[in-house]
Design a protein around this motif. Sequence first.
Motif, PDB file in Angstrom:
ATOM      1  N   ASN A   9     -19.320 -58.973  37.323  1.00 49.39           N
ATOM      2  CA  ASN A   9     -20.488 -58.497  38.067  1.00 49.39           C
ATOM      3  C   ASN A   9     -21.182 -59.638  38.799  1.00 49.39           C
ATOM      4  OD1 ASN A   9     -21.111 -56.388  35.253  1.00 49.39           O
ATOM      5  ND2 ASN A   9     -20.230 -55.730  37.197  1.00 49.39           N
ATOM      6  N   SER A  10     -21.117 -60.843  38.224  1.00 50.05           N
ATOM      7  CA  SER A  10     -21.733 -62.021  38.854  1.00 50.05           C
ATOM      8  C   SER A  10     -20.714 -62.869  39.600  1.00 50.05           C
ATOM      9  CB  SER A  10     -22.429 -62.874  37.787  1.00 50.05           C
ATOM     10  OG  SER A  10     -23.487 -62.150  37.189  1.00 50.05           O
ATOM     11  N   ASN A  11     -19.533 -62.297  39.865  1.00 45.73           N
ATOM     12  CA  ASN A  11     -18.511 -62.905  40.732  1.00 45.73           C
ATOM     13  C   ASN A  11     -17.820 -64.129  40.147  1.00 45.73           C
ATOM     14  OD1 ASN A  11     -19.151 -60.969  42.726  1.00 45.73           O
ATOM     15  ND2 ASN A  11     -20.742 -62.281  43.564  1.00 45.73           N
ATOM     16  N   PHE A  12     -17.839 -64.311  38.831  1.00 44.22           N
ATOM     17  CA  PHE A  12     -17.152 -65.456  38.250  1.00 44.22           C
ATOM     18  C   PHE A  12     -15.653 -65.408  38.524  1.00 44.22           C
ATOM     19  CE2 PHE A  12     -21.095 -65.857  36.005  1.00 44.22           C
ATOM     20  CZ  PHE A  12     -21.195 -67.191  35.661  1.00 44.22           C
ATOM     21  N   ASP A  13     -15.092 -64.203  38.591  1.00 42.49           N
ATOM     22  CA  ASP A  13     -13.650 -64.092  38.818  1.00 42.49           C
ATOM     23  C   ASP A  13     -13.250 -64.561  40.205  1.00 42.49           C
ATOM     24  OD1 ASP A  13     -15.114 -61.927  39.819  1.00 42.49           O
ATOM     25  OD2 ASP A  13     -13.409 -60.549  39.709  1.00 42.49           O
ATOM     26  N   ILE A  14     -14.080 -64.299  41.225  1.00 46.00           N
ATOM     27  CA  ILE A  14     -13.730 -64.696  42.587  1.00 46.00           C
ATOM     28  C   ILE A  14     -14.335 -66.045  42.969  1.00 46.00           C
ATOM     29  CG2 ILE A  14     -13.362 -62.330  43.371  1.00 46.00           C
ATOM     30  CD1 ILE A  14     -16.118 -62.346  44.609  1.00 46.00           C
ATOM     31  N   MET A  15     -15.181 -66.611  42.104  1.00 43.66           N
ATOM     32  CA  MET A  15     -15.724 -67.950  42.348  1.00 43.66           C
ATOM     33  C   MET A  15     -14.955 -69.014  41.579  1.00 43.66           C
ATOM     34  SD  MET A  15     -19.891 -67.521  42.692  1.00 43.66           S
ATOM     35  CE  MET A  15     -20.171 -67.153  40.955  1.00 43.66           C
ATOM     36  N   GLY A  16     -13.817 -68.634  40.982  1.00 47.12           N
ATOM     37  CA  GLY A  16     -12.982 -69.614  40.294  1.00 47.12           C
ATOM     38  C   GLY A  16     -13.493 -70.008  38.932  1.00 47.12           C
ATOM     39  N   GLY A  17     -14.323 -69.168  38.310  1.00 45.11           N
ATOM     40  CA  GLY A  17     -14.902 -69.502  37.022  1.00 45.11           C
ATOM     41  C   GLY A  17     -14.134 -68.987  35.830  1.00 45.11           C
ATOM     42  N   ILE A  18     -13.025 -68.249  36.043  1.00 40.41           N
ATOM     43  CA  ILE A  18     -12.258 -67.676  34.938  1.00 40.41           C
ATOM     44  C   ILE A  18     -10.777 -67.963  35.165  1.00 40.41           C
ATOM     45  CG2 ILE A  18     -11.710 -65.575  33.644  1.00 40.41           C
ATOM     46  CD1 ILE A  18     -14.243 -64.314  34.755  1.00 40.41           C
ATOM     47  N   ASP A  19     -10.117 -68.423  34.114  1.00 37.85           N
ATOM     48  CA  ASP A  19      -8.660 -68.564  34.133  1.00 37.85           C
ATOM     49  C   ASP A  19      -8.083 -67.410  33.320  1.00 37.85           C
ATOM     50  OD1 ASP A  19      -5.984 -69.206  33.835  1.00 37.85           O
ATOM     51  OD2 ASP A  19      -6.355 -71.362  33.693  1.00 37.85           O
ATOM     52  N   PHE A  20      -7.463 -66.463  34.010  1.00 35.48           N
ATOM     53  CA  PHE A  20      -6.957 -65.261  33.340  1.00 35.48           C
ATOM     54  C   PHE A  20      -5.619 -65.506  32.643  1.00 35.48           C
ATOM     55  CE2 PHE A  20      -9.850 -63.493  36.556  1.00 35.48           C
ATOM     56  CZ  PHE A  20     -10.625 -62.677  35.741  1.00 35.48           C
ATOM     57  N   LYS A  21      -5.095 -66.731  32.731  1.00 33.13           N
ATOM     58  CA  LYS A  21      -3.817 -67.025  32.085  1.00 33.13           C
ATOM     59  C   LYS A  21      -3.973 -67.891  30.838  1.00 33.13           C
ATOM     60  CE  LYS A  21      -1.245 -66.772  36.451  1.00 33.13           C
ATOM     61  NZ  LYS A  21      -0.368 -67.505  37.395  1.00 33.13           N
ATOM     62  N   LYS A  22      -5.202 -68.314  30.541  1.00 37.47           N
ATOM     63  CA  LYS A  22      -5.391 -69.187  29.384  1.00 37.47           C
ATOM     64  C   LYS A  22      -5.394 -68.374  28.091  1.00 37.47           C
ATOM     65  CE  LYS A  22      -9.345 -70.738  28.006  1.00 37.47           C
ATOM     66  NZ  LYS A  22     -10.615 -71.474  27.864  1.00 37.47           N
ATOM     67  N   GLY A  23      -5.385 -69.076  26.966  1.00 36.17           N
ATOM     68  CA  GLY A  23      -5.361 -68.412  25.665  1.00 36.17           C
ATOM     69  C   GLY A  23      -6.711 -67.872  25.263  1.00 36.17           C
ATOM     70  N   CYS A  24      -6.867 -67.636  23.988  1.00 35.75           N
ATOM     71  CA  CYS A  24      -8.058 -66.962  23.470  1.00 35.75           C
ATOM     72  C   CYS A  24      -9.305 -67.827  23.617  1.00 35.75           C
ATOM     73  CB  CYS A  24      -7.862 -66.606  21.999  1.00 35.75           C
ATOM     74  SG  CYS A  24      -6.552 -65.408  21.721  1.00 35.75           S
ATOM     75  N   TYR A  25     -10.416 -67.178  23.888  1.00 39.09           N
ATOM     76  CA  TYR A  25     -11.733 -67.810  23.885  1.00 39.09           C
ATOM     77  C   TYR A  25     -12.761 -66.725  23.581  1.00 39.09           C
ATOM     78  CZ  TYR A  25     -11.857 -65.952  28.683  1.00 39.09           C
ATOM     79  OH  TYR A  25     -11.801 -65.132  29.786  1.00 39.09           O
ATOM     80  N   VAL A  26     -13.956 -67.114  23.264  1.00 43.52           N
ATOM     81  CA  VAL A  26     -15.002 -66.153  22.914  1.00 43.52           C
ATOM     82  C   VAL A  26     -15.285 -65.247  24.106  1.00 43.52           C
ATOM     83  CG1 VAL A  26     -17.405 -65.875  22.203  1.00 43.52           C
ATOM     84  CG2 VAL A  26     -16.039 -67.747  21.256  1.00 43.52           C
TER      85      VAL A  26
END
Length: 394
Positions: free
Chosen positions: A242-259
């Motif tokens: 909702n705050s655009n972290f996915d398109i601002m490069g703030g999330i790595d969808f290929k990394k392992g587990c995190y909170v």
Amino acid sequence: MPVAISRQPFICLRRLPKTKRTYATSQTPLPPAPPTSGAAKLSTRRLISLHGPDAPKFLQGIITNNVKPDSRAGFFAAFLTAQGKVLHDVFIYPTLGSSFHEQTNKTEDAGFLVEVDGDQVPTLLKHLKRHKLRAKLQMRLVEQGELDIWATWKEAEKWTPFSGVAGEGSNVDDRGNLTLVDSRAMGMGQRILLPSTTKLDTLPAMEGIQDAGLDAYTIRRYLRGVPEGQQEIPRDDVLPMNSNFDIMGGIDFKKGCYVGQELTIRTHHTGVVRRRILPVTLFDAVAAPPEKMQYEASTSFATPERNTDIKIDGKRGKPGRWINGVGNIGLAMCRLELMTDLQVTGEPSTFSPEDRFVVKTGAEEDAQTLGVKAFVPDWMKSKIRAPKLQRRVE
């Protein structure tokens, strides 16, 4: 004799005159438009230092982006709740090889500086200590007057994120200062961490760059639709998409587990993001909506209060919510298929170019109605995924 008891005369509260609340109007001068090249000292942000042999592994398990122990390139990320909602938006600076690391950590162990909203330092420190357990690392708040955080931008230069490969893309300049490319949106520029005794214009790369002030940095963020800090990304309130972290490069969808990973990855792969923060502009409700997003320092109307609902003129529904702004521009949480022509599902869009969106400013008795128009910057359009069309099996 009975003692006479004096009573205060009865006062009807409804008859009392109401005190007027004051709002920012044209009497308060608005900041000028930001220069094409400039800098701003980010006094609203603070730094937390982490260092020790377990620092990379520790951060890897609690932030949304990927921590590479052999990389010295900084990045944007978020801390999430277990339910996947945003706690803090942060920048992470690996410190190995920098003057700061040599002078303060004095070891070869990995170190990081975490940049966060200054008002949220106690909350983030408590969050970090809760997850530290037996990890071998030390953490402390970098004192004011130790390092200053600067945002710099040059309109003629296109800073791009480094590759992050070991030995390449170091975020340390030739004087040992930590730098970071702000890759949240095009044109956001670069961050530099400087000792408080160092002046920005003494750096060869910053020659001719003047301090434009924090307002200039804020206006540039709003024009690009980039939220930042607790006032614009309230903790435990929204999902990172909702705050655009996915398109601002703030999330790595290929990394392992995190909170908070479970809901985040599920929303990315199977869910639909219907609401996003977008840049919006305010205008006179009786006038035609503006064609482009442009800051006007001569604005004469008040800015809406935070979390004021945006409505469709003449219709029911709440297509958006005002977040924050300066003058005639700001940020709003918008339902994409109501306020824009973006299609985020396989269903027909409900957006109508004839709809007019309005927001109220001021107190109830003298509220002013303003028009609102949401814009989708080019950098967003190129990154928001088109809906997947589901084929029916015959």
